[in-house]
Scaffold this motif. Structure first.
Motif, short mmCIF file in Angstrom:
data_model
loop_
_atom_site.label_atom_id
_atom_site.label_comp_id
_atom_site.label_asym_id
_atom_site.label_seq_id
_atom_site.Cartn_x
_atom_site.Cartn_y
_atom_site.Cartn_z
N ARG A 78 0.86 -1.66 0.47
CA ARG A 78 0.33 0.02 -0.19
C ARG A 78 0.75 1.55 -0.29
NH1 ARG A 78 -1.93 -5.01 2.31
NH2 ARG A 78 -4.75 -5.03 2.25
N CYS A 79 1.29 1.55 -1.21
CA CYS A 79 2.45 3.16 -2.17
C CYS A 79 3.02 2.33 -0.93
CB CYS A 79 1.59 4.45 -0.49
SG CYS A 79 0.24 4.48 -1.61
N GLU A 80 3.76 1.45 -1.17
CA GLU A 80 5.14 0.57 -0.01
C GLU A 80 6.37 1.37 -0.99
OE1 GLU A 80 6.22 -3.34 2.33
OE2 GLU A 80 5.55 -3.31 1.20
N LEU A 81 7.26 1.70 -0.17
CA LEU A 81 8.40 1.88 -1.02
C LEU A 81 9.60 0.59 -0.58
CD1 LEU A 81 9.40 5.74 -0.79
CD2 LEU A 81 9.49 3.93 -2.43
N ILE A 82 10.04 -0.15 -1.40
CA ILE A 82 10.53 -1.17 -1.28
C ILE A 82 11.56 -1.48 -1.59
CG2 ILE A 82 8.49 -2.39 -0.57
CD1 ILE A 82 8.97 -3.72 -3.87
N ALA A 83 12.13 0.28 -2.55
CA ALA A 83 14.03 -0.66 -2.38
C ALA A 83 14.31 1.38 -2.94
CB ALA A 83 14.36 -1.25 -3.38
N THR A 84 15.46 2.09 -3.25
CA THR A 84 16.28 3.37 -2.93
C THR A 84 17.49 3.10 -4.08
OG1 THR A 84 17.47 3.20 -1.37
CG2 THR A 84 15.51 3.93 -1.12
N VAL A 85 17.42 4.59 -4.71
CA VAL A 85 18.42 4.84 -6.10
C VAL A 85 18.85 3.17 -6.98
CG1 VAL A 85 20.79 5.05 -6.00
CG2 VAL A 85 19.21 5.52 -3.81
N PRO A 86 17.45 2.92 -7.93
CA PRO A 86 16.51 4.05 -8.14
C PRO A 86 15.69 3.23 -7.13
CG PRO A 86 16.61 2.28 -10.04
CD PRO A 86 18.12 1.79 -8.95
N ALA A 87 14.31 4.04 -6.84
CA ALA A 87 13.46 3.62 -5.91
C ALA A 87 13.14 2.50 -6.58
CB ALA A 87 12.46 5.58 -5.22
N VAL A 88 11.80 2.02 -6.19
CA VAL A 88 11.07 1.12 -6.31
C VAL A 88 9.84 1.13 -5.57
CG1 VAL A 88 10.35 -1.12 -6.98
CG2 VAL A 88 12.37 -0.62 -7.04
N LEU A 89 8.38 1.62 -5.83
CA LEU A 89 7.33 1.69 -5.02
C LEU A 89 6.64 0.97 -5.34
CD1 LEU A 89 5.50 3.71 -3.54
CD2 LEU A 89 4.90 4.96 -6.07
N VAL A 90 5.86 -0.08 -4.33
CA VAL A 90 4.57 -1.11 -4.85
C VAL A 90 2.94 -1.10 -4.13
CG1 VAL A 90 6.27 -2.35 -5.44
CG2 VAL A 90 5.37 -2.06 -2.84
N ASP A 91 1.92 -0.66 -4.80
CA ASP A 91 1.03 -0.10 -4.89
C ASP A 91 -0.22 -1.83 -5.16
OD1 ASP A 91 -0.39 1.85 -2.90
OD2 ASP A 91 -2.01 1.20 -5.33
N SER A 92 -0.97 -1.92 -5.01
CA SER A 92 -1.96 -2.63 -5.37
C SER A 92 -3.19 -1.83 -6.06
CB SER A 92 -3.02 -3.40 -4.29
OG SER A 92 -3.63 -2.73 -3.34
N ALA A 93 -3.02 -0.62 -6.47
CA ALA A 93 -4.18 0.02 -6.85
C ALA A 93 -5.00 -0.53 -8.77
CB ALA A 93 -3.56 1.58 -7.06
N HIS A 94 -5.90 -0.70 -7.84
CA HIS A 94 -6.30 -0.92 -9.82
C HIS A 94 -8.37 -0.31 -10.04
CE1 HIS A 94 -7.59 -4.27 -6.37
NE2 HIS A 94 -8.55 -3.64 -6.76
N THR A 95 -8.62 0.55 -9.19
CA THR A 95 -9.56 1.54 -9.18
C THR A 95 -8.98 2.61 -9.38
OG1 THR A 95 -10.17 2.12 -7.21
CG2 THR A 95 -11.51 -0.45 -7.53
N ALA A 114 -9.88 5.93 -8.17
CA ALA A 114 -9.45 6.82 -6.94
C ALA A 114 -9.05 6.18 -6.15
CB ALA A 114 -10.81 6.73 -5.51
N SER A 115 -8.19 4.59 -6.23
CA SER A 115 -6.50 3.94 -5.73
C SER A 115 -6.23 4.40 -6.55
CB SER A 115 -7.08 2.72 -5.58
OG SER A 115 -6.48 2.05 -6.87
N ALA A 116 -5.61 4.61 -7.79
CA ALA A 116 -4.71 5.31 -9.05
C ALA A 116 -4.57 6.62 -8.96
CB ALA A 116 -5.27 4.93 -10.58
N LEU A 117 -5.87 7.51 -8.48
CA LEU A 117 -5.71 9.19 -8.34
C LEU A 117 -4.62 9.13 -6.85
CD1 LEU A 117 -9.14 10.35 -9.42
CD2 LEU A 117 -6.93 10.69 -10.08
N ALA A 118 -5.29 8.33 -5.41
CA ALA A 118 -4.06 8.06 -4.46
C ALA A 118 -3.01 7.92 -4.86
CB ALA A 118 -4.72 7.23 -3.48
N PRO A 167 -9.87 4.19 -16.89
CA PRO A 167 -10.17 5.43 -15.78
C PRO A 167 -8.86 5.07 -15.20
CG PRO A 167 -11.95 4.37 -15.65
CD PRO A 167 -11.29 3.60 -16.07
N VAL A 168 -8.20 3.73 -14.81
CA VAL A 168 -6.96 3.71 -14.35
C VAL A 168 -5.45 3.82 -15.39
CG1 VAL A 168 -5.05 2.02 -13.25
CG2 VAL A 168 -7.76 1.98 -13.04
#
Length: 441
Positions: free
Chosen positions: A307-324, A326-330, A357-358
């Motif tokens: 959920r908006c989770e940064l799991i690595a840096t340099v380069p950064a990796v962000l994981v999220d389960s956005a699939h609607t 509203a969640s894509a906007l977030a 929309p996504v």
């Protein structure tokens, strides 16, 4: 010797490929199949203190936040969520940890004769994958003698397998157009299905839904005799987003006020925290002073995987389960806050999701997108995702890579150190990326 997790898979894999009941069949049998299964097991759900959580998005994070608050107060918890990120055992948590595979395998062994009995008595309506796991969750929570259960509904609410319970309180986190083949093709019809979790005398907390959704839920809930608690009249959320765990969250009602740091710079997750707090209060899970103290401790450190989770840096990796939408906007808000460029998105989408929309939102925030397929049977062909993206954003670089591991690895390899890889659109894709960056395949 067969491993415990292999035993779990042996029980569950055949159920995955059973065709889900059509809408007409679900209407015809209602909750009778689940009720029959639980009756054979001695109705373990009747011995549990339950918080019931429904909604289009945010159910899982609301459950995990509620779990963190209760555990911070010294209470034991059972948490049932779906789907999982990496392993089936994640769906059933006891005191914050995924259930032991051996325990899950033993419970599935124990329930197997009941499944066969019901399959023989009604071959057209055998217990489903979700019904079996829900029932096993109840068994394991009863065995562990947990103080509270956080129970996430699957699809909808009225006809969902979890709706056999009489909870201490319930909540509906959000309403969006989703699973329209099962829930209807309008916000009102989907809201009506979600409101089916309302029970006489049970408080129902509503999140920040549209006016039409709120009106439908309120009407349905009151018809069922439930008390409705909704913003802005009954509670409010104030949130100041900042990176590095320095976000500030205030949850206020006429009875109490919680002010705390929050572990994620996400307005959506902040609202889910507010819903969790209000639902725990409505259930009288803790005396209010204890609830306020537990919230202050839990909210600043709660872990919310994928959920908006940064799991690595340099380069950064962000994981999220956005699939609607509203969640894509977030998610796009989070990416803008990070301020990293360029952004390379790797996306997979379920065939049941509203793709356009996504894709519109993703194309606005990512210079480059790779479409892939996280799961072979239920996800859209990556070519379909790519075609939609190219139509909506002809100026973006859009690629297709059918293998999700290769898609994530290649995207990460080509990013500059200042860039951001965002993996989203599917819980399973998010789980796959988390596994890869923690040393898995």
């Amino acid at each position: 010797m067969e491993s415990a997790y292999r035993k779990v898979a042996r029980h569950l894999e055949p159920l995955i490929y059973v065709e889900p009941r059509a809408r007409e069949a679900r209407e015809a049998i209602g909750l009778s199949a689940m009720q029959s299964l639980l009756k054979l097991l001695g109705n373990p759900e009747s011995e549990l203190a339950i918080i019931h959580i429904a909604g289009s998005k945010g159910k899982g994070s609301t459950a995990l936040i509620g779990e963190a608050i209760l555990r911070s107060a010294g209470l034991s918890t059972g948490t049932f969520t779906s789907p999982h990120l990496e392993r089936w055992t994640e769906r059933i948590r006891v005191n914050g940890l995924a259930v032991d595979a051996e325990k899950l395998a033993d419970a599935l062994d124990a329930i197997s004769p009941c499944i066969e009995m019901l399959r023989a008595s009604d071959p057209a309506n055998p217990p489903t994958f979700f019904e079996v796991l829900t029932a096993v969750g109840f068994l394991l929570f009863r065995e562990a003698r947990v103080d509270w259960v956080l129970l996430e509904a699957g699809i909808g609410g009225r006809l969902d397998a979890t709706n056999v319970v009489r909870p201490r309180a319930a909540c509906i986190t959000s309403i969006e157009l989703e699973h329209m083949d099962r829930l209807g093709d309008s916000i009102q019809s989907i809201a009506r299905e979600k409101a089916g979790i309302a029970k006489p005398g049970v408080p129902l907390v509503i999140g920040p839904v549209s006016r039409e959704a709120r009106a439908t839920i309120t009407r349905e809930a009151r018809t069922r005799g439930a008390t409705v608690i909704a913003p802005p009249s009954d509670y409010s959320i104030t949130f100041e987003a900042a990176n590095h765990g320095n976000s500030r969250l205030e949850i206020r009602s006429d009875k109490f006020r919680v002010s705390s740091r929050f572990s994620r710079p996400s307005h959506t997750l902040a609202w889910n925290a507010g819903i969790a707090v209000m639902t725990l209060d409505a259930a009288a899970a803790l005396p209010r002073n204890d609830l306020i103290k537990a919230c202050t401790r839990a909210l600043e450190s709660v872990e919310l995987p994928a959920r908006c989770e940064l799991i690595a840096t340099v380069p950064a990796v962000l994981v999220d389960s956005a699939h609607t939408e509203a969640s894509a906007l977030a998610l796009s808000d989070m990416i803008r806050m990070l301020g990293l460029r360029p952004v390379h998105m790797v996306i997979s989408m379920s065939a049941k999701r509203n793709l356009e929309p996504v894709c519109r939102i993703i194309g606005n925030i990512a210079e480059r997108v790779t479409a892939t397929r996280a799961e072979s049977t239920r996800c859209l062909a990556p070519e379909s995702i790519a075609a939609t993206l190219r139509t909506l954003h002809p100026d973006r670089v859009v690629e297709v890579c059918a293998d999700p591991y290769t898609a994530v690895r290649s995207a990460h390899k080509t990013l500059p150190r200042s860039g951001l890889l965002c993996v989203a659109g599917s819980v399973y894709l998010a789980g796959l990326a988390r596994s890869m960056f923690s040393g898995g395949r």
